[in-house]
Design an enzyme around this catalytic site. Structure first.
Site, PDB file in Angstrom:
ATOM      1  N   GLU A  77      10.443   5.820 -17.866  1.00 43.88           N
ATOM      2  CA  GLU A  77       9.348   6.609 -18.430  1.00 43.88           C
ATOM      3  C   GLU A  77       8.986   6.123 -19.826  1.00 43.88           C
ATOM      4  O   GLU A  77       7.805   6.035 -20.191  1.00 43.88           O
ATOM      5  CB  GLU A  77       9.735   8.085 -18.444  1.00 43.88           C
ATOM      6  CG  GLU A  77       9.844   8.692 -17.043  1.00 43.88           C
ATOM      7  CD  GLU A  77      10.530  10.043 -17.029  1.00 43.88           C
ATOM      8  OE1 GLU A  77      10.874  10.554 -18.114  1.00 43.88           O
ATOM      9  OE2 GLU A  77      10.730  10.594 -15.919  1.00 43.88           O
TER      10      GLU A  77
ATOM     11  N   SER B  68      16.945  18.217 -17.430  1.00 47.97           N
ATOM     12  CA  SER B  68      16.138  19.429 -17.366  1.00 47.97           C
ATOM     13  C   SER B  68      16.788  20.548 -18.160  1.00 47.97           C
ATOM     14  O   SER B  68      18.012  20.651 -18.220  1.00 47.97           O
ATOM     15  CB  SER B  68      15.957  19.866 -15.903  1.00 47.97           C
ATOM     16  OG  SER B  68      15.303  21.121 -15.822  1.00 47.97           O
TER      17      SER B  68
ATOM     18  N   HIS C 143       0.829  -1.206   0.000  1.00 45.78           N
ATOM     19  CA  HIS C 143       0.000   0.000   0.000  1.00 45.78           C
ATOM     20  C   HIS C 143       0.870   1.266   0.000  1.00 45.78           C
ATOM     21  O   HIS C 143       0.447   2.321   0.476  1.00 45.78           O
ATOM     22  CB  HIS C 143      -0.953   0.024   1.208  1.00 45.78           C
ATOM     23  CG  HIS C 143      -1.813  -1.182   1.330  1.00 45.78           C
ATOM     24  ND1 HIS C 143      -3.040  -1.289   0.717  1.00 45.78           N
ATOM     25  CD2 HIS C 143      -1.607  -2.363   1.986  1.00 45.78           C
ATOM     26  CE1 HIS C 143      -3.572  -2.468   0.993  1.00 45.78           C
ATOM     27  NE2 HIS C 143      -2.723  -3.140   1.756  1.00 45.78           N
TER      28      HIS C 143
END
Length: 510
Positions: free
Chosen positions: A378, A365, A235
């Site tokens: 990703e 970035s 969880h």
């Protein structure tokens, strides 16, 4: 003048002029060339730009430098959808080349002129080898049976064979696209056959090798991390310990099952519809044609293709492709979970979980100097999302077989091939650029494990669930350690805590 040339071209084509003003005409058994035949320039509507060809709807301009014919041109006029990015996948075209070669070889056994059959086989080989890819301009979004692409293939092979035999492009002599290249075939059975050939080859050449590579890399990491004990999470909250190797072993098993599921779907993919012709009855074929074509395809590809036991199912339903797509959809779910786990475990470097150190492949970035992102993870998750979407489309297509023919064929095979390619390529990229370079941050792993409240679970057999829960809640509220809190509450001694709470003893059954 233009109209006169058009009429002249039409009338000349009815008597079959040759490719050049030679002493005899190809396809006419060496007969002398009639003196009234005009030179090529007069038979072309515009020299060096296009020729005039005909289908049952009339005449059309066909580029002189292309092997396709009138039906292909008509399809480009009627289906201007999506442009070059939406063209029929190359694996389908190559599969058609394999099929047409096999059919020509079998048709020769049944009486097709060997000279014509051999020319078809040579031209079909060029299609299968990808040498004629520029001659297949049609998009996926056409007739749902794939008829236009079948005719595109027939026309290209016909004209290339004609050229090999010294004839004139577009004449259909001595090799006719329907009567010879498409002999004993229908678009309704050839397109699903090409679908299955293309899917099988893509699975064997791209998907399965990619998944196996990923499996082996994860398995190596599982063994490498076998002795590193860390805190588990359920969880997304702290749970009891396990080893990093055990955690990775779960990923290994997922990929192993993915390979197993995909292989389990393949026997139905190996069944070919060829020989069913228009509705599955085999009209206009010969007894044994279907079996022989499947055997030839198997020999050409090295894959165990057989003729479909029921051609009605093979034309009207594509459950086999839905099944394969479903296996790939499950694989996408697995890869989504694995890639997400790895990127979250590698989050940081200072404010995240930071248990894994992922390879730094490129700047992350355009504004934050020094930032590096988990880009391979990703990419895998985006691929997984795309495959899931592809499966929805394949499911809708597969559920819409009406009566004797499913007419979602091009869309279905486009998505199946897309999924296979994406999963295979993504598995290789993920392996080479991420998995192989993953390192365990043991300092961070040990810190998080030793601070976890869920180590208290080891006390359940000794002091009971309720007291153990009291220790955990109190320690969390006060910001103290489990050991300090347990002693303070009077539930056990320091020696007992050290004896009973050992992470290395919490990794499996007693």
């Amino acid at each position: 003048m233009y109209r006169a040339l058009r009429l002249l071209a039409r009338s000349c084509r009815l008597v079959r002029p040759p490719a050049s003003a030679s002493a005899s005409a190809p396809g006419l058994g060496g007969a002398a060339v009639p003196s009234f035949w005009p030179p090529n320039a007069a038979r072309m509507a515009s020299q060096n730009s296009f020729r005039i060809e005909y289908d049952t709807f009339g005449e059309l301009k066909v580029p002189n430098d292309k092997y396709y014919g009138a039906q292909t041109v008509r399809s480009t006029m009627n289906f201007k959808i999506g442009g070059v990015t939406e063209r029929m996948p190359t694996p389908v075209i190559k599969a058609f080349g394999i099929l047409k070669r096999a059919a020509a070889e079998v048709n020769q056994d049944y009486g097709l002129d060997p000279k014509i059959a051999n020319a078809i086989m040579k031209a079909a080989d060029e299609v299968a080898e990808g040498k004629l890819n520029d001659h297949f301009p049609l998009v996926v979004w056409q007739t749902g049976s794939g008829t236009q692409t079948n005719m595109n293939v027939n026309e290209v092979i016909s004209n290339r064979a004609i050229e090999m035999l010294g004839g004139e492009l577009g004449s259909k002599i001595p090799v006719h696209p329907n009567d010879h290249v498409n002999k004993s075939q229908s678009s309704n059975d050839t397109f699903p056959t090409a679908m299955h050939i293309a899917a099988a080859i893509e699975v064997h050449e791209v998907l399965l090798p990619g998944l196996q590579k990923l499996h082996d890399a994860l398995d190596a990491k599982s063994k490498e991390f076998a002795q590193i004990i860390k805190i588990g999470r359920t969880h997304t909250q702290d749970a009891v310990p396990l080893t990093l190797g055990q955690e990775f072993s779960g990923y290994v098993q997922q990929v192993k099952y993915a390979v197993t599921r995909i292989k389990a779907a393949m026997p139905r993919i190996y069944e070919l519809a060829a020989g069913g012709t228009a509705v599955g009855t085999g009209l206009n074929t010969r007894i044994g044609f279907a079996e022989k074509v499947a055997a030839k395809v198997a020999a050409l590809t090295g894959l165990p293709f057989v003729t479909a036991p029921n051609k009605f199912e093979a034309l009207a339903a594509h459950d086999a492709l839905v099944e394969l797509s479903g296996a790939m959809n499950t694989t996408a779910c697995s890869l989504m979970k694995i890639a997400n786990d790895i990127r979250f475990l590698g989050s940081g470097p200072r404010s995240g979980l930071g248990e894994l150190i992922l390879p730094e492949n490129e700047p992350g970035s355009s504004i934050m100097p020094g930032k590096v992102n988990p880009t391979q993870c990703e990419a895998v998750t985006m691929v997984a999302a795309q495959v899931m979407g592809n499966h929805v489309a394949v499911t809708v297509g597969g559920s819409n077989g009406h009566f004797e023919l499913n007419v979602f064929k091009p869309m279905m095979i486009k998505n199946v091939l897309h999924s296979a390619r994406l999963l295979g390529d993504a598995s290789v990229s993920f392996t080479e650029n991420c998995v192989l370079g993953i390192q365990a941050n043991t300092e961070r792993i040990n810190k998080l494990m030793n601070e976890s409240l869920m180590l208290v679970t080891a006390l359940n057999p000794h002091i009971g669930y309720d007291k153990a829960a009291k220790i955990a809640k109190t320690a969390h509220k006060n910001g103290s350690t489990l050991k300090e809190t347990a002693i303070e509450l009077g539930y056990l001694t320091a020696e007992q805590f050290d004896e009973w709470v050992k992470p290395k003893d919490m990794l499996g059954p007693k």
